[in-house]
Scaffold this motif. Structure first.
Motif, PDB file in Angstrom:
ATOM      1  N   ASN A   1       4.359   6.043  -3.444  1.00 21.28           N
ATOM      2  CA  ASN A   1       4.106   5.789  -2.029  1.00 21.28           C
ATOM      3  C   ASN A   1       2.617   5.525  -1.859  1.00 21.28           C
ATOM      4  O   ASN A   1       1.795   6.243  -2.431  1.00 21.28           O
ATOM      5  N   GLU A   2       2.294   4.498  -1.092  1.00 19.70           N
ATOM      6  CA  GLU A   2       0.898   4.202  -0.727  1.00 19.70           C
ATOM      7  C   GLU A   2       0.902   3.690   0.703  1.00 19.70           C
ATOM      8  O   GLU A   2       1.191   2.522   0.947  1.00 19.70           O
ATOM      9  N   PHE A   3       0.607   4.579   1.617  1.00 16.60           N
ATOM     10  CA  PHE A   3       0.644   4.217   3.021  1.00 16.60           C
ATOM     11  C   PHE A   3      -0.729   3.780   3.510  1.00 16.60           C
ATOM     12  O   PHE A   3      -1.747   4.349   3.108  1.00 16.60           O
ATOM     13  N   SER A   4      -0.739   2.802   4.369  1.00 17.23           N
ATOM     14  CA  SER A   4      -1.989   2.260   4.904  1.00 17.23           C
ATOM     15  C   SER A   4      -2.738   3.329   5.697  1.00 17.23           C
ATOM     16  O   SER A   4      -2.139   4.040   6.517  1.00 17.23           O
ATOM     17  N   PRO A   5      -4.055   3.416   5.506  1.00 17.18           N
ATOM     18  CA  PRO A   5      -4.835   4.361   6.308  1.00 17.18           C
ATOM     19  C   PRO A   5      -4.839   3.983   7.790  1.00 17.18           C
ATOM     20  O   PRO A   5      -5.189   4.795   8.634  1.00 17.18           O
ATOM     21  N   TYR A   6      -4.422   2.753   8.107  1.00 16.97           N
ATOM     22  CA  TYR A   6      -4.420   2.286   9.497  1.00 16.97           C
ATOM     23  C   TYR A   6      -3.105   2.563  10.216  1.00 16.97           C
ATOM     24  O   TYR A   6      -2.980   2.267  11.400  1.00 16.97           O
ATOM     25  N   ASP A   7      -2.129   3.130   9.522  1.00 17.98           N
ATOM     26  CA  ASP A   7      -0.843   3.485  10.137  1.00 17.98           C
ATOM     27  C   ASP A   7      -0.980   4.875  10.762  1.00 17.98           C
ATOM     28  O   ASP A   7      -0.483   5.869  10.229  1.00 17.98           O
TER      29      ASP A   7
ATOM     30  N   ASN B   1       1.274   7.977   9.578  1.00 14.53           N
ATOM     31  CA  ASN B   1       0.551   8.977   8.790  1.00 14.53           C
ATOM     32  C   ASN B   1       0.585  10.345   9.467  1.00 14.53           C
ATOM     33  O   ASN B   1       0.675  11.369   8.789  1.00 14.53           O
TER      34      ASN B   1
ATOM     35  N   ARG C   1       5.588   1.084   0.597  1.00 15.24           N
ATOM     36  CA  ARG C   1       5.254   1.678   1.897  1.00 15.24           C
ATOM     37  C   ARG C   1       6.503   2.058   2.674  1.00 15.24           C
ATOM     38  O   ARG C   1       6.416   2.440   3.829  1.00 15.24           O
TER      39      ARG C   1
ATOM     40  N   ASN D   1       9.200  -3.311  -2.355  1.00 19.68           N
ATOM     41  CA  ASN D   1       8.163  -4.040  -3.084  1.00 19.68           C
ATOM     42  C   ASN D   1       8.903  -5.060  -3.960  1.00 19.68           C
ATOM     43  O   ASN D   1       9.520  -4.683  -4.960  1.00 19.68           O
TER      44      ASN D   1
ATOM     45  N   VAL E   1      -1.678   8.649   1.553  1.00 23.81           N
ATOM     46  CA  VAL E   1      -2.455   7.562   2.139  1.00 23.81           C
ATOM     47  C   VAL E   1      -3.182   6.855   0.997  1.00 23.81           C
ATOM     48  O   VAL E   1      -3.808   7.503   0.145  1.00 23.81           O
ATOM     49  N   ALA E   2      -3.057   5.538   0.949  1.00 24.28           N
ATOM     50  CA  ALA E   2      -3.656   4.749  -0.137  1.00 24.28           C
ATOM     51  C   ALA E   2      -5.120   5.124  -0.331  1.00 24.28           C
ATOM     52  O   ALA E   2      -5.881   5.221   0.624  1.00 24.28           O
TER      53      ALA E   2
END
Length: 177
Positions: free
Chosen positions: A55-61, A65, A96, A103, A73-74
């Motif tokens: 899992n690599e979630f965007s810091p902007y979500d 988050n 994500r 992916n 968080v990525a």
């Protein structure tokens, strides 16, 4: 012999580490890691692919988050593989969403490698493991889940997920694959 691959799902610090933000049931941890590492050894010895799904979630979500307690968080330390997980290949696929096939590079890699059977281990049985197994079946893969190499929020959720997966055609095994 069918060409098979092991998917090691989400064994990241934020799920299985000492200071996990979204921890797996702690009672499952010692056995889970032992069984996953044994599978990694077996697959490496037979020359089968071992793929690490992360899992690599965007810091902007911001909202997502917050819901996930800032887990995976990525670029964060919690998004890294836990140091206790045996690494036998550099094959890593970030995602994500719960389903690892979100992916497209994963399906592309498996097709190019001629993989027809997947063994799925890791966390969370009721989430990412179930979604990935379901998608893999839809894509025509044979799917096996070694129950002792899969963790969940708690035993009840893990057991419920395993029963559902068995009903839709996933081979759920109490033996290592």
């Amino acid at each position: 012999m069918r060409n098979r691959a092991l998917l090691v799902m989400n064994l990241q610090r934020d799920y299985i580490g000492q200071d996990a933000r979204m921890p797996v049931d702690s009672g499952q941890m010692p056995g889970l890691l032992e069984h996953v590492n044994s599978l990694v050894d077996d697959f490496a010895q037979e020359g089968s692919d071992i793929l690490y799904i992360m899992n690599e979630f965007s810091p902007y979500d911001i909202i997502g988050n917050a819901f996930r307690q800032q887990a995976a968080v990525a670029g964060s330390p919690g998004a890294e593989l836990d140091a206790r997980v045996r690494i036998a290949s550099g094959l890593r696929f970030a995602k994500r969403q719960g389903d690892a096939f979100s992916n497209p590079a994963l399906a592309g890699y498996l097709a190019a490698s001629g993989v027809s059977e997947l063994v799925i281990a890791g966390v969370f049985a009721e989430g990412c493991v179930a979604r990935t197994a379901t998608a893999a079946l839809r894509l025509g893969f044979l799917v096996t889940i070694p129950r002792r190499a899969v963790g969940g929020r708690n035993e009840r959720q893990r057991d419920r997920a395993m029963k559902k997966l068995r009903r839709i055609g996933v081979a759920v095994s109490d033996q290592l694959a």
